[in-house]
Design a protein around this motif. Structure first.
Motif, PDB file in Angstrom:
ATOM      1  N   THR A  58       0.841  -1.080  -0.074  1.00  0.00           N
ATOM      2  CA  THR A  58      -0.139  -0.097  -0.067  1.00  0.00           C
ATOM      3  C   THR A  58       0.901   1.167   0.091  1.00  0.00           C
ATOM      4  O   THR A  58       0.734   2.060  -0.645  1.00  0.00           O
ATOM      5  N   ARG A  70      -3.088   5.750  -4.041  1.00  0.00           N
ATOM      6  CA  ARG A  70      -3.200   4.337  -3.550  1.00  0.00           C
ATOM      7  C   ARG A  70      -3.597   4.077  -2.170  1.00  0.00           C
ATOM      8  O   ARG A  70      -4.147   3.137  -1.654  1.00  0.00           O
ATOM      9  N   VAL A  74      -6.920   2.072  -0.392  1.00  0.00           N
ATOM     10  CA  VAL A  74      -6.816   0.918   0.388  1.00  0.00           C
ATOM     11  C   VAL A  74      -7.394   1.087   1.613  1.00  0.00           C
ATOM     12  O   VAL A  74      -8.150   0.324   2.187  1.00  0.00           O
TER      13      VAL A  74
ATOM     14  N   ALA B 173      -4.159  -0.629  -5.850  1.00  0.00           N
ATOM     15  CA  ALA B 173      -4.743  -0.447  -4.661  1.00  0.00           C
ATOM     16  C   ALA B 173      -5.643  -1.756  -4.422  1.00  0.00           C
ATOM     17  O   ALA B 173      -6.100  -2.084  -3.110  1.00  0.00           O
ATOM     18  N   PRO B 176      -4.012  -5.010  -2.101  1.00  0.00           N
ATOM     19  CA  PRO B 176      -3.717  -4.902  -0.646  1.00  0.00           C
ATOM     20  C   PRO B 176      -5.137  -5.044  -0.057  1.00  0.00           C
ATOM     21  O   PRO B 176      -5.168  -5.574   0.833  1.00  0.00           O
TER      22      PRO B 176
END
Lengths: 107, 257
Positions: A58, A70, A74, B173, B176
């Motif tokens: 991440t 990102r 996440v 993304a 994860p």
């Protein structure tokens, strides 16, 4: 540029080494029954490793920060997972959020 | 004996629920796209088409494959490159110890199944309550991902520059998030959560300075944070029980959906 034989040897060594790591556990488990405590510890160790893989993938790209797009994606996915959202919703929300941020110019 | 092994072989089919098929299909789609970009990047960096294709079949581990191509084409030595990739893959060792039984009985299944141990197949098996479903999830996920990844890499290696940038879709993304979603039930167990948080923090702090792969191994020190302070002998739910819940009280995000 790397020569053909060097490339073949590199791939072969990586393949054999990786397979050795993978096969050791299943083969050992076929022969011995692990005590309850060890069983519990390996299960927890796996969760810790997966959490670490999730955290580093991440946050980090090439030893530097991977960028906010990102991370936010996440985090959105993680919050949904915590609220017990369906798996597909978690994954699509994470990817969608990051994609939307990038479309808006966030790196 | 034969009848028994046949029974065992057939059982996973019955256990294959629609939810599992849908979740696996979703990850397979993402895998194929990332595989495509791997093939394209490898060939774009100057490797022959066969190299990423062979690498994907015999190594089948995305992170180490990207790293190998980056290091080999980046001008570094071959030996440090291979060592770095092996380091990245050492996490499969504890994976195998933890879910080795989910591969099923018998040598052939263990030998073949071992090659399919990747983060996603491991976490899918770990998130299932009973052994039959864990096994079905492992094989369904492992085999599908193997096919999706290799088809993707093959297509990407030939398509080259025509492959779109997967970062634009936010796929970086998604992976994860997949892991987070599937370990979430285990994280509801407090000692496991402490260990995982400590380990993840350690890995994240170490990642900018240590070589790839090492931070994740270092994360195992987080297990110390998971040690319970309650008196010896007191019942402590392990991650397995936590994942699988008690009487379905804490169903996982993938279970039963």
């Amino acid at each position: 540029m790397t020569g053909t034989s060097t490339l073949l040897v590199a791939i072969a060594v990586l393949a054999v080494g990786t397979y050795a790591c993978r096969v050791a556990g299943p083969l050992l488990r076929a022969r011995v029954t692990l005590p309850e405590q060890v069983e519990r510890l390996t299960g927890r160790a796996t969760v810790v490793l997966l959490a670490a893989v999730a955290a580093t993938s991440t946050l980090i790209v090439d030893h530097g920060f991977a960028g906010p797009a990102r991370l936010v994606g996440v985090v959105v996915g993680g919050l949904l997972a915590w609220r017990r959202a369906p798996f597909a919703a978690v994954v699509l929300a994470a990817a969608g959020t990051t994609a939307a941020l990038r479309a808006c110019g966030v790196t | 004996m034969r009848a028994l092994s046949r029974q065992v072989a057939v059982r996973p089919r019955h256990d294959l629920d629609r939810g599992l098929a849908r979740d696996v299909a979703l990850i397979c789609g993402a895998y194929a796209l990332v595989g495509g970009s791997f093939g394209a990047i490898a060939v774009g960096a100057g490797l022959p088409v066969w190299a990423p294709v062979l690498l994907s079949v015999v190594v089948f581990s995305g992170a180490s494959q990207f790293l190998l191509v980056a290091l080999l084409t980046g001008g570094g030595g071959v030996v440090p490159a291979v060592l770095a990739c092996l380091l990245v893959n050492t996490r499969h060792l504890p994976y195998g110890f933890a879910i080795g039984d989910a591969l099923g009985p018998g040598w052939p299944r263990r030998l073949v199944g071992s090659h399919l141990l990747v983060d996603e197949s491991v976490v899918f098996a770990l998130a299932r309550r009973d052994e039959g479903r864990a096994r079905a999830a492992f094989w369904a996920c492992g085999l599908s991902l193997f096919v999706a990844w290799n088809v993707g890499v093959l297509a990407g290696a030939f398509a080259g520059a025509a492959v779109p940038d997967t970062d634009a879709f936010g796929l970086d993304a998604a992976f994860p998030a997949v892991l987070l979603a599937l370990i979430m039930p285990a994280l509801r167990d407090s000692p496991t959560r402490r260990a995982a948080l400590a380990g993840a923090a350690l890995a994240a702090v170490a990642a900018p300075v240590l070589p790839a792969g090492l931070p994740v191994v270092l994360a195992l020190a987080g297990l110390l944070a998971g040690r319970t302070v309650r008196p010896r002998g007191a019942a402590e739910p392990g991650p397995r029980q936590a994942v699988r819940g008690t009487d379905g009280a804490v169903p996982g995000p993938v279970d039963e959906r």
